[in-house]
Motif scaffolding. Structure first.
Motif, PDB file in Angstrom:
ATOM      1  N   ASP A  56       0.832  -1.191   0.000  1.00 44.96           N
ATOM      2  CA  ASP A  56       0.000   0.000   0.000  1.00 44.96           C
ATOM      3  C   ASP A  56       0.873   1.250   0.000  1.00 44.96           C
ATOM      4  OD1 ASP A  56       0.954   0.311   2.585  1.00 44.96           O
ATOM      5  OD2 ASP A  56      -0.842  -0.501   3.525  1.00 44.96           O
ATOM      6  N   GLU A  57       0.244   2.415   0.174  1.00 40.52           N
ATOM      7  CA  GLU A  57       0.968   3.683   0.093  1.00 40.52           C
ATOM      8  C   GLU A  57       2.020   3.822   1.186  1.00 40.52           C
ATOM      9  OE1 GLU A  57      -1.993   6.685   0.236  1.00 40.52           O
ATOM     10  OE2 GLU A  57      -2.768   6.263  -1.775  1.00 40.52           O
ATOM     11  N   GLU A  58       1.812   3.145   2.319  1.00 44.36           N
ATOM     12  CA  GLU A  58       2.768   3.226   3.426  1.00 44.36           C
ATOM     13  C   GLU A  58       3.855   2.163   3.340  1.00 44.36           C
ATOM     14  OE1 GLU A  58       0.440   2.981   6.947  1.00 44.36           O
ATOM     15  OE2 GLU A  58      -0.482   4.951   6.686  1.00 44.36           O
ATOM     16  N   GLY A  59       3.829   1.365   2.264  1.00 41.99           N
ATOM     17  CA  GLY A  59       4.848   0.342   2.077  1.00 41.99           C
ATOM     18  C   GLY A  59       4.569  -0.958   2.792  1.00 41.99           C
ATOM     19  N   VAL A  60       3.359  -1.114   3.350  1.00 42.00           N
ATOM     20  CA  VAL A  60       2.984  -2.354   4.017  1.00 42.00           C
ATOM     21  C   VAL A  60       2.537  -3.368   2.975  1.00 42.00           C
ATOM     22  CG1 VAL A  60       1.409  -3.426   5.672  1.00 42.00           C
ATOM     23  CG2 VAL A  60       2.300  -1.124   6.095  1.00 42.00           C
ATOM     24  N   HIS A  62       0.683  -6.624   1.531  1.00 48.72           N
ATOM     25  CA  HIS A  62      -0.511  -7.431   1.777  1.00 48.72           C
ATOM     26  C   HIS A  62      -0.390  -8.740   0.998  1.00 48.72           C
ATOM     27  CE1 HIS A  62      -2.807  -4.239   3.836  1.00 48.72           C
ATOM     28  NE2 HIS A  62      -2.073  -3.438   3.074  1.00 48.72           N
ATOM     29  N   SER A 209       1.451  -6.880   6.390  1.00 47.64           N
ATOM     30  CA  SER A 209       0.227  -6.489   7.087  1.00 47.64           C
ATOM     31  C   SER A 209      -0.018  -7.367   8.311  1.00 47.64           C
ATOM     32  CB  SER A 209      -0.969  -6.595   6.134  1.00 47.64           C
ATOM     33  OG  SER A 209      -2.193  -6.589   6.840  1.00 47.64           O
TER      34      SER A 209
END
Length: 246
Positions: A56-60, A62, A209
């Motif tokens: 995602d945008e925060e680099g997490v 999934h 995640s």
């Protein structure tokens, strides 16, 4: 003409037999829903094992997870009484303190951090389990790590937060937490807690995640529970799966 009719009837009969055989095969697959994940038929709404990971945008990152219908606290709700029965059947008699552990006649094994799991700092328990329970912990940890790695999550280990408790441990815990039961399964060397809020990542720069890791852990515990190897409770306040070997 008669020969043509005969061949047509034979063809139709063959089709009917094949159709009946197909129905039986589907029925067998339904009956085998308890089999390990790699042998189970595809489940609707579940990503394929080869589905690429997405950040995602925060680099997490999934990763794919299987859907277990229902709330985890409703699915993993084996009562303390049920777990106590299994603990008494598979473990040793409760001991008052650590010194008493040396008088046990039943084999007890030390639990230490390894490739399968990470043992957290234990303030209210001792790092020991009976062999059967330790084997279950290794199997759950190895299956979890292998599953996460296969789905693109790289190296992740479970975090074990509680193991065997003495009677003194239970008394101290009850002073801090009034909800803690006096009849704890942890006293028999058969029970351990695995955190679903914290995991041990070998690569700290690769963030997976937490929700996905929790759900994969739930899948793994669900499989072992359906195989009849353990009882489990999903504890929300403590943030762990409370597991007793069967």
């Amino acid at each position: 003409m008669r020969r043509l009719v005969f061949l047509l009837l034979a063809f139709l009969a063959t089709g009917i037999i094949a159709s009946c055989g197909g129905d039986k095969t589907e029925s067998r697959l339904d009956d085998q829903a308890w089999l390990p994940r790699q042998e189970m038929p595809a489940m609707p709404g579940v990503p394929a094992m080869g589905t690429p990971v997405v950040a995602d945008e925060e680099g997490v990152v999934h990763i794919p997870t299987y859907i277990i219908p229902g709330r985890l606290r409703d699915i993993f709700n084996d009562s303390n009484e049920l777990q106590l029965t299994a603990a008494r059947a598979n473990g040793f008699s409760p001991i008052g303190d650590l010194r008493s552990a040396y008088t046990l006649s039943q084999p007890v094994m030390k639990v230490a951090t390894c490739d399968d799991f990470f043992v957290d700092s234990l303030s209210m328990s001792m790092p020991f389990l009976v062999p059967k329970a330790l084997q279950l912990l290794h199997d759950i940890g190895r299956t979890f790590s292998d599953t996460v790695r296969a789905r693109g999550g790289r190296e992740q280990r479970l975090r074990v937060t509680s193991l065997t408790r003495t009677e003194n441990n239970v008394k101290c815990l009850r002073r801090r937490n009034r909800a803690a039961t006096e009849q704890s399964c942890h006293r028999y060397g058969t029970t351990f807690d695995i955190s679903w809020t914290r995991f041990d990542a070998r690569d700290s720069s690769y963030i997976v995640s937490l929700e996905d890791l929790k759900n994969i852990l739930a899948e793994v515990v669900y499989d072992f529970r359906r195989q009849g190897r353990c009882y489990a409770i999903f504890e929300r306040r403590q943030g762990c799966f409370h597991i007793t070997v069967r």
